[in-house]
Write a protein that holds these residues in place. Sequence first.
Motif, short mmCIF file in Angstrom:
data_model
loop_
_atom_site.label_atom_id
_atom_site.label_comp_id
_atom_site.label_asym_id
_atom_site.label_seq_id
_atom_site.Cartn_x
_atom_site.Cartn_y
_atom_site.Cartn_z
N GLY A 60 0.80 -1.22 0.00
CA GLY A 60 0.00 0.00 0.00
C GLY A 60 0.83 1.27 0.00
O GLY A 60 0.43 2.30 -0.55
N HIS A 61 2.03 1.19 0.62
CA HIS A 61 2.91 2.36 0.61
C HIS A 61 3.34 2.68 -0.83
O HIS A 61 3.48 3.84 -1.20
N CYS A 62 3.60 1.62 -1.59
CA CYS A 62 4.01 1.81 -2.98
C CYS A 62 2.88 2.46 -3.79
O CYS A 62 3.12 3.35 -4.61
N GLU A 63 1.67 2.00 -3.55
CA GLU A 63 0.51 2.59 -4.23
C GLU A 63 0.45 4.09 -3.95
O GLU A 63 0.23 4.91 -4.85
N LYS A 120 -5.76 6.13 -9.01
CA LYS A 120 -5.88 5.00 -8.08
C LYS A 120 -4.91 3.92 -8.54
O LYS A 120 -4.94 3.50 -9.70
N ALA A 121 -4.04 3.48 -7.63
CA ALA A 121 -3.07 2.43 -7.95
C ALA A 121 -3.38 1.18 -7.13
O ALA A 121 -3.81 1.28 -5.97
N ASP A 122 -3.15 0.03 -7.73
CA ASP A 122 -3.37 -1.25 -7.05
C ASP A 122 -2.11 -2.10 -7.17
O ASP A 122 -1.73 -2.50 -8.28
N HIS A 123 -1.47 -2.36 -6.03
CA HIS A 123 -0.18 -3.07 -6.11
C HIS A 123 -0.33 -4.54 -6.47
O HIS A 123 0.62 -5.15 -6.98
N VAL A 124 -1.49 -5.12 -6.24
CA VAL A 124 -1.68 -6.54 -6.54
C VAL A 124 -1.67 -6.77 -8.06
O VAL A 124 -0.96 -7.64 -8.57
N SER A 125 -2.45 -5.98 -8.78
CA SER A 125 -2.56 -6.14 -10.23
C SER A 125 -1.57 -5.26 -10.97
O SER A 125 -1.27 -5.52 -12.15
N GLY A 126 -1.06 -4.22 -10.31
CA GLY A 126 -0.19 -3.26 -10.98
C GLY A 126 -0.98 -2.20 -11.73
O GLY A 126 -0.41 -1.32 -12.37
#
Lengths: 66, 66
Positions: free
Chosen positions: B14-17, B34-40
């Motif tokens: 979440g920090h990366c997002e 909106k960013a999602d780290h799971v899917s990129g």
Amino acid sequence: MATKNYKVEGMTCGHCELSVQEEIAEIVGVTAVKADHVSGAVTVEGDGFDDAAIASAVKEAGYKLV
Amino acid sequence: MATKNYKVEGMTCGHCELSVQEEIAEIVGVTAVKADHVSGAVTVEGDGFDDAAIASAVKEAGYKLV
């Protein structure tokens, strides 16, 4: 001055390391802390802090002491 | 108002997002991101921004547009 080594689960990047370090650094008696997300190792230097305080700080950061 | 979808490599939490979102939000013309780290997946809303600006912001955050 003592150095204690802990293992933390769930850190995935440098941001996570910083979150853990920031929380642990707030504990009275802690003079230095270094977290490594690759190994999960967290090294804490200082005196007068206990494992319960470390566990609580790690949880506050969103991770788990193992 | 347009919505564009991008793929970013290297986000692990979440920090990366948040890092990616903060950099992209600074681009003129961007109104939402909106960013999602799971899917990129990174979804950007707005007008007047181009892909080069998005790529540059992602790089500034420490990640790679793919």
